[in-house]
Design an enzyme around this catalytic site. Structure first.
Site, PDB file in Angstrom:
ATOM      1  N   HIS A 298      35.395 -23.072 -18.104  1.00  0.00           N
ATOM      2  CA  HIS A 298      35.746 -24.484 -18.179  1.00  0.00           C
ATOM      3  C   HIS A 298      34.981 -25.120 -19.334  1.00  0.00           C
ATOM      4  O   HIS A 298      34.061 -24.523 -19.888  1.00  0.00           O
ATOM      5  CB  HIS A 298      35.434 -25.203 -16.865  1.00  0.00           C
ATOM      6  CG  HIS A 298      33.984 -25.288 -16.530  1.00  0.00           C
ATOM      7  ND1 HIS A 298      33.227 -24.174 -16.190  1.00  0.00           N
ATOM      8  CD2 HIS A 298      33.122 -26.342 -16.491  1.00  0.00           C
ATOM      9  CE1 HIS A 298      31.991 -24.552 -15.945  1.00  0.00           C
ATOM     10  NE2 HIS A 298      31.906 -25.858 -16.129  1.00  0.00           N
TER      11      HIS A 298
ATOM     12  N   HIS B 109      32.708 -27.652 -19.790  1.00  0.00           N
ATOM     13  CA  HIS B 109      31.460 -28.391 -19.773  1.00  0.00           C
ATOM     14  C   HIS B 109      30.547 -27.730 -20.806  1.00  0.00           C
ATOM     15  O   HIS B 109      30.626 -26.516 -21.046  1.00  0.00           O
ATOM     16  CB  HIS B 109      30.826 -28.389 -18.383  1.00  0.00           C
ATOM     17  CG  HIS B 109      31.411 -29.440 -17.479  1.00  0.00           C
ATOM     18  ND1 HIS B 109      31.424 -29.335 -16.105  1.00  0.00           N
ATOM     19  CD2 HIS B 109      32.003 -30.637 -17.771  1.00  0.00           C
ATOM     20  CE1 HIS B 109      31.991 -30.414 -15.580  1.00  0.00           C
ATOM     21  NE2 HIS B 109      32.349 -31.209 -16.562  1.00  0.00           N
TER      22      HIS B 109
ATOM     23  N   ASP C 228      27.488 -26.718 -21.117  1.00  0.00           N
ATOM     24  CA  ASP C 228      26.599 -25.584 -20.852  1.00  0.00           C
ATOM     25  C   ASP C 228      27.367 -24.269 -20.742  1.00  0.00           C
ATOM     26  O   ASP C 228      26.749 -23.199 -20.665  1.00  0.00           O
ATOM     27  CB  ASP C 228      25.767 -25.821 -19.599  1.00  0.00           C
ATOM     28  CG  ASP C 228      26.574 -26.196 -18.364  1.00  0.00           C
ATOM     29  OD1 ASP C 228      27.654 -26.777 -18.512  1.00  0.00           O
ATOM     30  OD2 ASP C 228      26.106 -25.914 -17.242  1.00  0.00           O
ATOM     31  N   HIS C 229      28.693 -24.338 -20.781  1.00  0.00           N
ATOM     32  CA  HIS C 229      29.514 -23.136 -20.713  1.00  0.00           C
ATOM     33  C   HIS C 229      30.336 -22.899 -21.986  1.00  0.00           C
ATOM     34  O   HIS C 229      31.016 -21.876 -22.076  1.00  0.00           O
ATOM     35  CB  HIS C 229      30.474 -23.217 -19.526  1.00  0.00           C
ATOM     36  CG  HIS C 229      29.776 -23.274 -18.209  1.00  0.00           C
ATOM     37  ND1 HIS C 229      29.625 -22.175 -17.390  1.00  0.00           N
ATOM     38  CD2 HIS C 229      29.161 -24.307 -17.577  1.00  0.00           C
ATOM     39  CE1 HIS C 229      28.940 -22.525 -16.308  1.00  0.00           C
ATOM     40  NE2 HIS C 229      28.655 -23.815 -16.403  1.00  0.00           N
TER      41      HIS C 229
ATOM     42  N   HIS D 281      36.402 -27.573  -9.296  1.00  0.00           N
ATOM     43  CA  HIS D 281      35.343 -28.230 -10.051  1.00  0.00           C
ATOM     44  C   HIS D 281      35.910 -29.544 -10.569  1.00  0.00           C
ATOM     45  O   HIS D 281      37.142 -29.711 -10.625  1.00  0.00           O
ATOM     46  CB  HIS D 281      34.906 -27.308 -11.200  1.00  0.00           C
ATOM     47  CG  HIS D 281      33.577 -27.653 -11.792  1.00  0.00           C
ATOM     48  ND1 HIS D 281      32.440 -27.819 -11.039  1.00  0.00           N
ATOM     49  CD2 HIS D 281      33.204 -27.861 -13.094  1.00  0.00           C
ATOM     50  CE1 HIS D 281      31.430 -28.107 -11.844  1.00  0.00           C
ATOM     51  NE2 HIS D 281      31.859 -28.143 -13.094  1.00  0.00           N
TER      52      HIS D 281
ATOM     53  N   ASP E  74      31.146 -22.532 -12.165  1.00  0.00           N
ATOM     54  CA  ASP E  74      31.073 -23.811 -11.472  1.00  0.00           C
ATOM     55  C   ASP E  74      32.257 -24.065 -10.538  1.00  0.00           C
ATOM     56  O   ASP E  74      33.395 -24.234 -10.980  1.00  0.00           O
ATOM     57  CB  ASP E  74      30.991 -24.933 -12.487  1.00  0.00           C
ATOM     58  CG  ASP E  74      29.739 -24.822 -13.354  1.00  0.00           C
ATOM     59  OD1 ASP E  74      29.126 -23.743 -13.359  1.00  0.00           O
ATOM     60  OD2 ASP E  74      29.397 -25.814 -14.019  1.00  0.00           O
TER      61      ASP E  74
ATOM     62  N   HIS F 230      22.918 -19.497 -13.019  1.00  0.00           N
ATOM     63  CA  HIS F 230      23.290 -20.899 -13.221  1.00  0.00           C
ATOM     64  C   HIS F 230      22.432 -21.796 -12.333  1.00  0.00           C
ATOM     65  O   HIS F 230      22.930 -22.513 -11.475  1.00  0.00           O
ATOM     66  CB  HIS F 230      24.786 -21.084 -12.928  1.00  0.00           C
ATOM     67  CG  HIS F 230      25.338 -22.407 -13.412  1.00  0.00           C
ATOM     68  ND1 HIS F 230      25.351 -23.531 -12.628  1.00  0.00           N
ATOM     69  CD2 HIS F 230      25.900 -22.770 -14.591  1.00  0.00           C
ATOM     70  CE1 HIS F 230      25.909 -24.533 -13.288  1.00  0.00           C
ATOM     71  NE2 HIS F 230      26.246 -24.087 -14.496  1.00  0.00           N
TER      72      HIS F 230
END
Length: 300
Positions: free
Chosen positions: A63, A65, A67-68, A141, A204, A262
């Site tokens: 996805h 976000h 941090d990914h 999510h 997530d 994570h």
């Protein structure tokens, strides 16, 4: 070096810490390299872990976000700078195509590599190769998210005692494998089913059907456990799992090796994630991920 192993490049959720980089995970699968969720700093973590751009065949983003995915720009430019000689395929949620395009072309650089985009729009098979089938399942999510599952084709394991009983040896063994039968003896008579290995990657998400489908009978499950069990309400509100929830999924799915990762920066003691995972009843192999850790996929 194991032919099948997980190389952990980063383990932090939301923000990096002094000891944890943003997410990033490389799965080595025989001659294939799958990079999952390259967060900010992934290119440098690859250098520290001994992972080269030439090792990458696929990039799988769950996805969009930061941090990914914020490491995509650097990784893609490094693939081009190093002139990777083979095609690289990128999978990501179709709804985030505009984010991928912005990251792919975040700055000017010379494109020299064939980067194929294969977005994910629904549950199902993404790719079929001789080594594995890659599948995706929708997760739960606040933004659209998909988990990934890699399944090796089933094969046959030859049984020496049965081969000997039929007097099959030397070059005839290879002939039997190629042709399926030899002098009235079938391959099934002298072998048994060898189930293909399975790897699952779940980031997530809240608990949902997709989590369980991805984890089912996995030899290795890499799964987020952002929160400890006392903060289950926070986990639900923000679309995440706790250590106990992730371990219960692995327990019920028959997972052989569970890798928790994570982690929220609010926790300073990683051993508590292990304690809660065991308290949830998971009895298989368990790794609490650390940056630059290498985890072999369990042997068959």
């Amino acid at each position: 070096m194991s032919a099948r192993e997980l190389v952990v490049l980063g383990t932090a959720s939301q923000v990096p810490t002094r000891h944890r980089n943003h997410n990033g995970y490389l799965l080595r699968w025989d001659g294939h390299g799958l990079l999952f969720d390259p967060g900010e700093g992934t290119q440098r973590q690859m250098l520290r872990a001994g992972v080269a751009a030439h090792d990458l065949n696929r990039i799988c983003v769950t996805h969009f976000h930061g941090d990914h995915s914020l490491g995509l720009a650097g990784v893609i430019q490094r693939i081009n700078l190093d002139q990777v000689p083979h095609q690289v395929t990128a999978h990501y949620p179709e709804s985030g195509r505009h984010f991928f395009e912005r990251l792919r072309y975040a700055t000017a650089y010379r494109e020299s590599v064939e980067l194929t985009e294969a977005p994910v729009a629904a549950d199902g098979v993404l790719a079929v190769t001789d080594a594995f089938t890659l599948e995706a399942r929708r997760l739960s999510h606040p933004v659209e998210s998909f988990g990934y599952r890699l399944v090796e084709p089933d094969g046959r394991r030859l049984l020496p005692e049965r081969l000997a009983a039929h007097g099959i040896k030397g070059p005839d063994v290879g002939r039997l494998q190629r042709e399926g039968a030899l002098d009235g003896v079938t391959l099934d008579e002298v072998s048994e089913l060898r189930r293909g290995q399975r790897f699952a990657f779940v980031m997530d998400t809240r608990l949902c059907d997709g989590v369980h489908a991805l984890a089912e009978a996995a030899d290795m499950l890499v799964i987020e456990s952002t929160f400890l069990d006392a903060d289950v309400r926070l986990a639900e509100d923000h679309g995440h799992l706790t250590a106990g929830q992730a371990a219960a999924v692995a327990r019920d799915a028959g997972v052989r090796h569970l890798v928790l990762t994570h982690f929220s920066q609010r926790y300073s003691d990683p051993s508590e994630f292990e304690r809660q995972a065991r308290a949830a009843g998971f009895e298989g192999e368990l790794s609490i991920a650390q940056d630059l850790m290498r985890v072999p996929v369990p042997k068959r």
